[in-house]
Write an enzyme that holds these catalytic residues in place. Structure first.
Site, PDB file in Angstrom:
ATOM      1  N   ASN A 142       0.742  -1.232  -0.012  1.00 47.76           N
ATOM      2  CA  ASN A 142       0.041   0.001  -0.020  1.00 47.76           C
ATOM      3  C   ASN A 142       0.911   1.331   0.128  1.00 47.76           C
ATOM      4  OD1 ASN A 142       0.042   1.580   2.889  1.00 47.76           O
ATOM      5  ND2 ASN A 142       0.067  -0.818   3.082  1.00 47.76           N
ATOM      6  N   CYS A 202      -3.614  -5.140  -4.789  1.00 45.10           N
ATOM      7  CA  CYS A 202      -3.540  -6.548  -5.223  1.00 45.10           C
ATOM      8  C   CYS A 202      -5.019  -7.333  -4.948  1.00 45.10           C
ATOM      9  CB  CYS A 202      -2.442  -7.383  -4.732  1.00 45.10           C
ATOM     10  SG  CYS A 202      -0.944  -6.695  -5.828  1.00 45.10           S
ATOM     11  N   CYS A 362     -18.886  -2.562  -3.806  1.00 43.28           N
ATOM     12  CA  CYS A 362     -18.013  -2.910  -4.602  1.00 43.28           C
ATOM     13  C   CYS A 362     -17.454  -4.194  -3.510  1.00 43.28           C
ATOM     14  CB  CYS A 362     -17.116  -1.903  -4.790  1.00 43.28           C
ATOM     15  SG  CYS A 362     -16.148  -0.992  -3.274  1.00 43.28           S
TER      16      CYS A 362
END
Ligand code: ZN
Length: 404
Positions: A142, A202, A362
């Site tokens: 991150n 990822c 989402c």
């Protein structure tokens, strides 16, 4: 331009008979030899993250005989890690990643020492964790941590090998602005983090497991070169690997004289607030989500009411089709985020005048917050999004579905 740097580490006094036997394939390479191997033995390397990149990096650093290996990792092994994090096994699921990695390392090479730092790196501990290491191998995933690692390493004068992976693409470089005058840092390459929500992690975007081995091994290769003072390190070079095209490229990265950290007039002179600097979501998304975020339990209740005809709303999943095929919230329709950005999605939604509420979700709530800002801007004032997304749905409402 090739560059020769003095080795980072002084050689250890001697190698034991066991060590000579174990490292014989290194010892007979003239560039490494006894002296190079003794330098590795004396070296202290910290690996940040025992995940995708950390797994191969830790195993190869250990096998190579790097004497002290630190592992900074606070997470636990999850089943979804095993597709790429080869230092952990099935029986490690649920265990501390740091402890699991240590056990694997000692199985590969009991002659090295492993130091665990089982805490989330933050401004309060990063300097004391880094202190004393000769080199850092960064396997974080991150941006907030990456910038923190870059700055802390610079302040302490510790060079570090950076790597990054996404789907089929990998990158690596060595950032060591304190080793050479023209050597750039991560901020020279990326002065600003990408806009929040633009670059999926990822976990959001996926990664080909074996790509970790390619990039992680490049990182260890660079680490060994720096520690032993051999070859031409990737300082000022960005290595880019495209696994689909099987193409390696090497780009020049220049030191930025205006770099906020290592430039001529630095503005970053101490650790900053990295979460704010990188922003989990953009400001517009954060504003849209304030007061318009519902929990998965509320959503479950709303879905029951919709079934009974007591309520009407549209539940829109803004992920991609391949994610929708893994798991989904029943009764949702798929309209990927890109369709909102290019404006096509509005044709598929009930018009604002119809008064039908739109509920977005989402994977974890970042993309849906971005879409929420777009919808609010288009007049859907009562639109909401689901905090925690389908991950929270699977965890709290429907554990029978797979997570990813
Ligand atoms: Zn810089």
């Amino acid at each position: 331009m090739s560059r020769e740097l003095p080795p980072l580490v002084e050689p250890a006094a001697e190698l034991t008979v066991d060590e000579v036997r174990r490292y014989s394939r290194h010892l007979i390479i003239p560039d490494v030899g006894m002296t190079g191997q003794k330098r590795l033995k004396n070296a202290k390397v910290l690996v940040i993250g025992a995940g995708g990149l950390g797994s191969p990096a830790l195993l190869y650093l250990a096998a190579a005989g790097v004497g002290t290996i630190g592992i900074a990792e606070f997470d636990e092994v999850d089943e979804s890690n095993l597709q790429r994090q080869v230092i952990h096994g099935q029986s490690d699921v649920g265990r501390s990643k740091a402890a699991s990695a240590r056990d694997s390392i000692l199985e590969v090479n009991p002659l090295v020492e492993v130091v665990l730092h089982e805490e989330r790196l933050d401004n309060d501990n990063v300097m004391s964790v880094f202190e004393g290491y000769d080199l850092i191998v960064d396997g974080t995933d991150n941006f907030a941590t990456r910038y923190m690692v870059n700055d802390a390493a610079y302040f302490l004068g510790i060079p570090y090998v950076w790597g990054s992976i996404y789907r089929f693409d990998g990158q690596a470089s060595v950032f060591a602005p304190t080793l050479a005058e023209d050597a750039p840092c991560y901020r020279c390459l990326y002065p600003e983090p990408p806009p929040p929500g633009m670059v999926p992690s990822c976990a959001e975007g996926g990664v080909l497991g074996v790509l970790c081995a390619a990039i992680g091994s490049i990182q260890v290769n660079e680490a060994i070169k720096l520690l032993a003072g051999i070859g031409d390190p990737a300082i000022g070079k960005l290595v880019i690997y495209d696994a689909l095209e099987l193409e390696w490229r090497k780009l020049r990265v220049r030191k930025d004289p205006n770099c906020a950290l290592c430039g001529e007039h630095p503005t970053v002179t101490g650790l900053i607030d990295y979460e704010t600097f990188c922003g989990a979501v953009s400001q517009s998304a954060a504003e849209a989500a304030a007061g318009s975020t519902i929990s998965v339990t509320t959503l479950e209740h709303m879905l029951k009411e919709r079934e009974n005809g007591e309520r009407d709303f549209v539940l829109v999943d803004v992920r991609e089709l391949n994610e929708f095929e893994i798991n989904r919230i029943p009764g949702s329709v798929l309209i990927p985020k890109g369709e909102f950005i290019n404006g096509n999605a509005l044709a598929d939604l009930p018009s604002v005048d119809a008064g039908q509420q739109v509920v977005l979700h989402c994977k974890s709530g970042v993309r849906s917050a971005e879409v929420l800002a777009i919808l609010k801007g288009a007049g859907y004032s009562d639109a909401v999004h689901v905090g925690g997304g389908v991950v929270a749905w699977v965890n709290q409402i429907d554990p029978s579905q797979p997570s990813y």
